[in-house]
Scaffold this active site. Structure first.
Site, PDB file in Angstrom:
ATOM      1  NE  ARG A 119     -12.982   2.074  -5.078  1.00  0.00           N
ATOM      2  CZ  ARG A 119     -12.008   1.424  -5.713  1.00  0.00           C
ATOM      3  NH1 ARG A 119     -11.611   0.249  -5.269  1.00  0.00           N
ATOM      4  NH2 ARG A 119     -11.417   1.958  -6.755  1.00  0.00           N
ATOM      5  CG  HIS A 208      -7.817   6.182  -8.623  1.00  0.00           C
ATOM      6  ND1 HIS A 208      -6.755   6.197  -9.500  1.00  0.00           N
ATOM      7  CD2 HIS A 208      -7.872   4.934  -8.129  1.00  0.00           C
ATOM      8  CE1 HIS A 208      -6.198   5.002  -9.543  1.00  0.00           C
ATOM      9  NE2 HIS A 208      -6.851   4.204  -8.719  1.00  0.00           N
ATOM     10  N   GLY A 240      -2.705   1.128  -9.328  1.00  0.00           N
ATOM     11  CA  GLY A 240      -3.378   1.906 -10.370  1.00  0.00           C
ATOM     12  C   GLY A 240      -2.965   3.352 -10.167  1.00  0.00           C
ATOM     13  NE  ARG A 269      -5.654  -1.212 -14.490  1.00  0.00           N
ATOM     14  CZ  ARG A 269      -6.122  -0.594 -13.400  1.00  0.00           C
ATOM     15  NH1 ARG A 269      -6.000   0.702 -13.269  1.00  0.00           N
ATOM     16  NH2 ARG A 269      -6.721  -1.287 -12.469  1.00  0.00           N
ATOM     17  CG  ASP A 310       6.710  -3.065  -4.351  1.00  0.00           C
ATOM     18  OD1 ASP A 310       7.236  -1.943  -4.169  1.00  0.00           O
ATOM     19  OD2 ASP A 310       6.120  -3.699  -3.468  1.00  0.00           O
ATOM     20  CD  GLU A 361      -0.285   8.072   0.842  1.00  0.00           C
ATOM     21  OE1 GLU A 361      -0.004   7.373   1.830  1.00  0.00           O
ATOM     22  OE2 GLU A 361      -1.425   8.105   0.335  1.00  0.00           O
TER      23      GLU A 361
HETATM   24  P1  AMP Z   1      -1.559   1.405  -3.471  1.00  0.00           P
HETATM   25  O1  AMP Z   1      -2.229   0.860  -4.688  1.00  0.00           O
HETATM   26  O2  AMP Z   1      -1.900   2.846  -3.202  1.00  0.00           O
HETATM   27  O3  AMP Z   1      -1.733   0.532  -2.271  1.00  0.00           O
HETATM   28  O4  AMP Z   1       0.015   1.408  -3.791  1.00  0.00           O
HETATM   29  C1  AMP Z   1       0.717   0.211  -3.923  1.00  0.00           C
HETATM   30  C2  AMP Z   1       2.080   0.476  -4.483  1.00  0.00           C
HETATM   31  O5  AMP Z   1       2.757   1.459  -3.695  1.00  0.00           O
HETATM   32  C3  AMP Z   1       3.000  -0.731  -4.457  1.00  0.00           C
HETATM   33  O6  AMP Z   1       2.845  -1.514  -5.608  1.00  0.00           O
HETATM   34  C4  AMP Z   1       4.378  -0.094  -4.399  1.00  0.00           C
HETATM   35  O7  AMP Z   1       4.852   0.061  -5.720  1.00  0.00           O
HETATM   36  C5  AMP Z   1       4.151   1.288  -3.842  1.00  0.00           C
HETATM   37  N1  AMP Z   1       4.800   1.476  -2.542  1.00  0.00           N
HETATM   38  C6  AMP Z   1       4.343   1.165  -1.322  1.00  0.00           C
HETATM   39  N2  AMP Z   1       5.241   1.497  -0.369  1.00  0.00           N
HETATM   40  C7  AMP Z   1       6.310   2.036  -1.006  1.00  0.00           C
HETATM   41  C8  AMP Z   1       7.573   2.577  -0.600  1.00  0.00           C
HETATM   42  N3  AMP Z   1       7.931   2.624   0.690  1.00  0.00           N
HETATM   43  N4  AMP Z   1       8.400   3.036  -1.549  1.00  0.00           N
HETATM   44  C9  AMP Z   1       8.058   2.988  -2.837  1.00  0.00           C
HETATM   45  N5  AMP Z   1       6.894   2.504  -3.289  1.00  0.00           N
HETATM   46  C10 AMP Z   1       6.032   2.019  -2.397  1.00  0.00           C
END
Ligand code: AMP
Length: 431
Positions: A119, A208, A240, A269, A310, A361
């Site tokens: 990547r 992305h 992000g 951000r 989060d 998701e």
């Molecule tokens: P990613 O960068 O795609 O790995 O996404 C990470 C972010 O997804 C985390 O900081 C969370 O805010 C969010 N996330 C992961 N699992 C959940 C969930 N079950 N419900 C809500 N947000 C989630």
């Protein structure tokens, strides 16, 4: 605008390891490496069926507390293995990864390994396709460091280390920016002085891209159509976050710009902001350019608004009546909704809005709030479908809705593996 010449290295020029022809007995495994400034994520996939053989992560490289987590997945998988202790640099990290893979009989010296796919965050305008890496490609990725100072140096270190471990094997760069190079000039250009912009390669590149490409294609598949037949708004909502407008399989607009700072509200951000905020702070708050950079990239977004980035934690706080968390959520969703509306207008006709990445998701309330009130645009979610948890791509809008709302798990590693393997297989076929 001076358009740099298209990449010269995606053609059938001889590449190291180009003998890796597909066919009986030909190598089919791909190691995917995602090298960050202090981490390396990896997956080993077999392109016979796209299945994963192993995956893992080395983090806190260069610190005393480095950690390697390796998960073997071959033959039903095995116990996750963790190693703690200092790993000095990326070279040491990759050697440690190679040892873990070798312990599972999947060593980097395996003749079954066809290619290593990397990547690479910024490919500028030069790289519109996955590209076999040679000295000229390395030099170009290096030349782009000023526009990707956090990412490209780490990506380069990972590539150079992998090349030193397997100099005979083709290494392919898959660029985060590549999918967005189809953006028309009116979407890609900022309305600033043209000479200044061109002299400093200032324009919107988008990021992305591997995820937007994968998710837009999977969304078409979910609708039972070819990518050329559908217009999709992809919302990649992770830590992000970025949105893209994809018309018939080609990106026509995306929310990230020169850097990944522009666009949606993200974990840390700010996304879109009046650029005058920067000089206002520099003039009046005794902040340097570096200070403002850190503010907007690390201390803004959800974390700046409410102290948490989060979404799970933010939802929990909202349930407890926390007003700051509720406002952060509303600001996040408001921006998202504005981009859905903007890209609806850009595309003219929308077949699907696809949510992906950690928040997209998993966070049903975000999906629900983002399309709330957009019924006139044909957008709605079915509360029951939206609340169901699943790892599968699925449609969560009611049957009557004119526009499908989809949840499509992204898989950047599989996409990098597919693109890398397709390139070396093609090369081998033509060589
Ligand atoms: P990613 O960068 O795609 O790995 O996404 C990470 C972010 O997804 C985390 O900081 C969370 O805010 C969010 N996330 C992961 N699992 C959940 C969930 N079950 N419900 C809500 N947000 C989630």
């Amino acid at each position: 605008m001076t358009q740099p010449s298209p990449t010269a290295t995606t053609g059938p020029s001889p590449a190291p390891g180009a003998g890796a022809a597909p066919g009986a007995g030909a190598p089919t495994r791909v190691l995917v490496l995602n090298s960050g400034s202090s981490s390396v994520k990896y997956q080993l996939l077999d392109m016979k069926d796209g299945g994963r053989l192993a995956l893992g992560l080395v983090e806190r490289i260069g610190e005393e507390t480095s950690r390697l987590v390796h998960t073997p997945l071959l033959g039903g998988g095995g116990e996750k293995r963790e190693k703690h202790g200092p790993i000095a640099d990326h070279a040491a990290a990759l050697k440690a990864v190679a040892e873990e893979l070798a312990a599972d009989g999947l060593g980097l010296d395996s003749p079954e390994l066809a290619v290593i796919g990397h990547r690479v965050v910024h490919g500028g305008l030069r790289f519109t396709e996955p590209t076999v890496i040679d000295d000229a490609v390395l030099a170009e990725i290096e030349r782009l460091v000023p526009v990707a100072p956090l990412h490209n140096p780490a990506n380069l270190t990972g590539i150079r280390t992998a090349m030193s471990l397997r100099p005979d094997l083709p290494q392919v760069a898959v660029f985060d920016t590549a999918f967005h190079t189809t953006m028309p000039e009116w979407a890609a250009r900022y309305a600033i002085d043209v000479e200044t912009a061109d002299a400093h390669r200032i324009r919107r590149y988008g990021f992305h891209g591997t995820s937007h490409a994968y998710v837009s294609r999977e969304t078409a598949r979910l609708l039972g159509k070819a990518p050329e037949e559908v217009n999709v708004i992809v919302l990649h909502l992770g830590n992000g976050a970025s949105a893209s407008a994809v018309a018939g399989g080609r990106c026509v607009d995306t929310s990230m710009g020169l850097t990944p700072l522009e666009g949606l509200v993200m974990g840390t951000r700010s996304g879109d902001i009046d650029p005058a905020v920067t000089f206002h702070l520099m003039r009046n708050a005794d902040m340097s350019a570096e200070d403002v950079d850190v503010l907007l990239n690390k201390r803004s977004g959800l974390v700046g608004l409410c102290g948490d980035n989060d979404m799970r934690e933010i939802r929990r706080r909202i349930d407890e009546g926390d007003a700051r968390a509720a406002l952060a959520f509303d600001i996040y969703v408001h921006r998202l909704k504005k981009y859905i509306g903007a890209y609806y207008a850009v595309l003219g006709r929308v077949d699907a809005v696809a949510f992906t990445a950690g928040v997209g998701e998993n966070a049903a309330p975000v999906r629900e709030a983002a399309v709330a009130g957009l019924e006139e645009l044909g957008l709605a979610v079915d509360a029951g479908l939206n609340a169901e948890r699943s790892d599968e791509a699925r449609i969560v809008s009611p049957e009557y809705a004119r526009v499908a709302v989809a949840v499509v798990p992204t898989d950047e590693e599989l996409e990098i593996a597919r693109q890398s393997y397709a390139l070396v297989s093609g090369l081998a076929g033509e060589a």
